[in-house]
Design a protein around this motif. Structure first.
Motif, short mmCIF file in Angstrom:
data_model
loop_
_atom_site.label_atom_id
_atom_site.label_comp_id
_atom_site.label_asym_id
_atom_site.label_seq_id
_atom_site.Cartn_x
_atom_site.Cartn_y
_atom_site.Cartn_z
N SER A 60 82.90 67.75 72.26
CA SER A 60 84.12 67.24 71.64
C SER A 60 84.76 66.11 72.43
N LYS A 61 84.14 65.65 73.50
CA LYS A 61 84.69 64.56 74.31
C LYS A 61 83.67 63.44 74.40
N ILE A 62 84.16 62.21 74.32
CA ILE A 62 83.27 61.06 74.44
C ILE A 62 83.87 60.08 75.45
N PRO A 63 83.04 59.24 76.07
CA PRO A 63 83.55 58.28 77.06
C PRO A 63 84.49 57.27 76.42
N SER A 64 85.54 56.93 77.14
CA SER A 64 86.49 55.91 76.69
C SER A 64 85.98 54.54 77.12
N VAL A 65 84.97 54.05 76.42
CA VAL A 65 84.28 52.82 76.78
C VAL A 65 84.04 52.00 75.51
N ILE A 66 84.21 50.69 75.61
CA ILE A 66 83.91 49.78 74.50
C ILE A 66 83.10 48.60 75.03
N TYR A 67 82.13 48.16 74.27
CA TYR A 67 81.40 46.91 74.55
C TYR A 67 81.81 45.86 73.52
N ILE A 74 83.59 43.93 68.52
CA ILE A 74 83.11 45.22 69.03
C ILE A 74 81.63 45.38 68.69
N MET A 75 80.85 45.70 69.71
CA MET A 75 79.42 45.94 69.50
C MET A 75 79.11 47.43 69.46
N THR A 76 79.73 48.20 70.32
CA THR A 76 79.53 49.65 70.32
C THR A 76 80.62 50.28 71.18
N ALA A 77 80.77 51.59 71.04
CA ALA A 77 81.82 52.30 71.79
C ALA A 77 81.42 53.75 71.96
N GLY A 78 82.18 54.45 72.80
CA GLY A 78 81.99 55.87 72.97
C GLY A 78 80.68 56.25 73.63
N ALA A 79 80.07 57.32 73.13
CA ALA A 79 78.84 57.85 73.73
C ALA A 79 77.69 56.86 73.65
N GLU A 80 77.62 56.09 72.57
CA GLU A 80 76.56 55.11 72.43
C GLU A 80 76.60 54.07 73.55
N SER A 84 71.11 54.15 77.99
CA SER A 84 70.37 53.18 78.79
C SER A 84 69.96 51.97 77.96
N SER A 85 69.63 52.19 76.68
CA SER A 85 69.22 51.08 75.83
C SER A 85 70.37 50.10 75.60
N ILE A 86 71.57 50.63 75.40
CA ILE A 86 72.73 49.77 75.21
C ILE A 86 73.05 49.03 76.50
N THR A 87 72.93 49.70 77.63
CA THR A 87 73.19 49.05 78.91
C THR A 87 72.26 47.86 79.10
N ALA A 88 70.99 48.03 78.76
CA ALA A 88 70.03 46.94 78.90
C ALA A 88 70.33 45.81 77.92
N GLN A 89 70.67 46.16 76.67
CA GLN A 89 70.99 45.14 75.68
C GLN A 89 72.25 44.39 76.07
N ALA A 90 73.24 45.11 76.58
CA ALA A 90 74.49 44.47 76.99
C ALA A 90 74.25 43.46 78.11
N GLU A 91 73.36 43.81 79.04
CA GLU A 91 73.06 42.90 80.14
C GLU A 91 72.31 41.67 79.63
N ASP A 92 71.39 41.87 78.71
CA ASP A 92 70.62 40.75 78.18
C ASP A 92 71.48 39.79 77.37
N GLU A 93 72.43 40.33 76.60
CA GLU A 93 73.21 39.49 75.69
C GLU A 93 74.60 39.15 76.22
#
Length: 634
Positions: A60-67, A74-80, A84-93
């Motif tokens: 019932s809890k998700i990280p308070s994070v937004i990309y 906004i590209m993505t938020a929360g648990a997504e 690791s895939s989002i982290t890699a994509q965020a670094e590339d883009e």
């Protein structure tokens, strides 16, 4: 003792409704809701399925994070956002990761010792309110999807209640009116409610301390204490990601359950995120000559510290390990072997000492009635916080027991916020600060303090010579305020033009400097701040006002009115009341700094020049009369 859900009254509304509680935490967030059916007892549900963590049942809890991308989309938020895939994509883009954004809403008076910590940069043209609003919108959309997918006829259910969904937003004990206004504006920006008075009125606020209290009641954690109306008090200590919120209560009745706040609530920055940031600072210094001392490596090791070592840490004298790599990772001079960093004395105690001092201050402010302390929140599970800080040992001489729930309370705030809405167990609260208005004090030529201010002397049309910047306290600090209690002071104003009645204003001041009422308002002192200026249209009084002639032959009018303060709920309210030809009239306002939200026909506006209105005190027949006036200061 029965749980609150067993004693909750049926919903008395005439039509189906929905209340949603959103707890945006510094590090993690959660949502709870209740469907309100007429004549039925509301049941609290948690949103337990978010994008990116469908594989984790019941989370019932998700990280308070937004990309965001470079353009602020906004590209993505929360648990997504943590995958690791989002982290890699965020670094590339080149995406921008925004976290800890809640701390940006903190009051100016709550100093944040960064201690090497840096808040994430915001995208261009994005303010903290925009980011908060984006995350509220994300949680709101997740809630809509969860309800429509989970409940029978969920889509119809949502569409039937959507125009009037009630929202409860929780915030730290230290947040005040300006922070509530920014959160309300964020909800409007995120399109949770329309930008109308009716839309804004659908949002309510609750402190995290009071929400945690209701969460404890709902889960039955405090059943033994709450079933004993012995007038003994207890503390709720909510240890979250950013703040430590401490609230003191006493039971006043059990049928129905009723409690009162018995000390002004407290709030300090001592949450788990600060432990993590200080750990990173320590690691940065320890690994500065190692190949593992790069920013990316430090971020990775700190993240592993959060996930493992911090949660299991018990004793600062024990050898600690942070598992972060593979068996091939090695740097013996700095203590790295087989992918683990070995270290001693990672944890600093100063944060926790501050927490203990804060708890003791609450106990003293409660005049010795505290007998129990309930440690709740996401960081309450820390063995270090519970054991090594020695809360039990430190409080045992005061005959106070410390309890840590053995059930999951990390979502207690969201559930408790719904309990606050439905059950309303707290019937009185303590005023945190002093609230009042500015007035003109009559000059005393024998008082050196008055003589020092003589250059600002002004004169009323009726004659008295007066000094500005005096403070009149309407509501003092540490006063028990029931929801029905009204604090009021009667004033009158001398006007040289009746046209001024159309924009009649009263500035509400807040003093945070202690329990002694100050004589003067110090505008450059952080202890003083303006809550708002309450504005009303009193032009209807112009027909009944009788003109008078001043000493210089100039005509003026006297208008009588009252300023009322309502502080029994978690949101500050004030009222201007006056007598017209028909009877008593009034406008009730939700006090919101620099907000245009109002209840009634007038608006609340931001601060105005300090010379606009003043108050006068003088003695007449042994009674104190106060005047508020607009005059030309020569």
């Amino acid at each position: 003792m029965k749980h609150a859900g067993d004693t909750r009254k049926p919903y008395s509304g005439l039509s189906r409704s929905l209340v949603i509680a959103i707890d945006v935490g510094t590090t993690f967030s959660g949502v709870s809701y209740a469907i309100l059916e007429p004549g039925e007892i509301p049941k609290i549900h948690g949103v337990t399925r978010f994008p990116g963590q469908e594989h984790v049942a019941g989370n019932s809890k998700i990280p308070s994070v937004i990309y965001y991308d470079k353009h602020g989309t906004i590209m993505t938020a929360g648990a997504e956002a943590d995958s690791s895939s989002i982290t890699a994509q965020a670094e590339d883009e080149g995406w921008i990761k925004v976290e800890l954004f809640k701390l940006r809403l903190r009051p100016r008076t709550m100093q944040l010792n960064m201690n090497g910590m840096r808040l994430s940069p915001l995208p261009r043209r994005k303010t903290p309110v925009h980011v908060f609003g984006d995350f509220l919108a994300y949680l709101y959309d997740c809630t809509r999807s969860f309800i429509t997918d989970t409940h029978a006829n969920g889509a119809f259910l949502w569409s039937s209640v959507e125009p009037d969904i009630q929202l409860v937003l929780s915030h730290p004990n230290g947040w005040e009116g300006p922070q509530q206004t920014r959160m309300r504006n964020a909800a409007v920006y995120g399109k949770l409610v329309p930008d109308t008075d009716a839309g804004r009125a659908r949002i309510r606020f609750v402190t995290e301390g009071e929400a945690s209290l209701h969460g404890c009641i709902l889960s039955g954690l405090a059943a033994d204490v709450l079933s004993n109306p012995s007038k003994h008090g207890f503390l709720i200590v909510d240890a979250g990601g950013g703040t430590l919120d401490i609230s003191a209560y006493a039971i006043k009745g059990t049928s129905p359950l009723a409690m009162e706040e018995i000390a002004p609530p407290d709030c300090i920055f001592a949450g788990s995120v600060f432990v993590s940031r200080r750990a990173r600072e320590f690691l940065e210094d320890k690994l500065k000559h190692s190949k593992y001392g790069t920013p990316d490596s430090l971020d990775h090791i700190t993240r592993k510290f959060d996930e493992t070592t911090k949660r299991l840490f018990r004793d600062r004298n024990e050898l600690q390990f942070i598992p972060f790599g593979s068996p091939l990772d090695k740097d013996l001079p700095v203590g790295i072997r087989s992918g683990q960093l070995r270290l001693f004395y990672l944890f600093s105690t100063d944060l926790f000492i501050a927490a203990v001092n804060c708890i003791k201050a609450q106990i003293e402010a409660s005049h010795g009635v505290i007998r129990s302390v309930f440690l709740v929140g996401g960081y309450a599970a820390s063995p270090w916080l519970f054991k090594q800080v020695q809360l039990q040992e430190r409080l045992a001489p005061l005959q106070i027991t410390v309890s840590r729930p053995d059930t999951q309370t990390s979502k207690a705030v969201a559930d408790g916020a719904i309990g606050f809405y439905c059950d309303h167990h707290v019937s009185a609260r303590m005023s945190k600060f002093m609230y009042g208005v500015e007035f003109l004090r009559e000059l005393n030529p024998n008082d050196p303090d008055h003589v020092a201010r003589k250059e600002r002397l002004c004169e009323l049309p009726s004659g008295p010579k007066l000094l500005p910047d005096a403070f009149d306290c309407i509501l003092a600090r540490g006063v028990k305020v029931k929801e029905s209690t009204v604090f009021t002071r009667k004033y009158c104003t001398e006007l040289t033009s009746l046209s001024m009645l159309s924009v009649f204003e009263v500035e509400i001041w807040c003093y945070r400097g202690g329990n002694v009422v100050p004589k003067w308002i110090s505008r450059h002192d952080d202890a003083f701040s303006t809550l708002c200026v309450v504005q009303a249209d009193l032009s209807l009084l112009s027909g009944s006002a009788e003109p008078k002639t001043g000493r210089n032959g100039k005509k003026y009018w006297t208008i009588v009115f009252s300023v009322e303060i309502h502080f029994g709920l978690t949101e500050f309210k004030a009222r201007i009341k006056w007598m017209d030809n028909v009877g008593i009239a009034s406008i009730l306002y939700v006090i919101s700094h620099r907000s245009l939200f109002s209840i009634g026909s007038s608006q609340i506006v931001g601060p105005r020049p300090s010379c606009a209105f003043f108050l006068l005190t003088c003695s007449a027949a042994g009674r104190q009369s106060l005047f508020i006036t607009n005059v030309d200061i020569a």
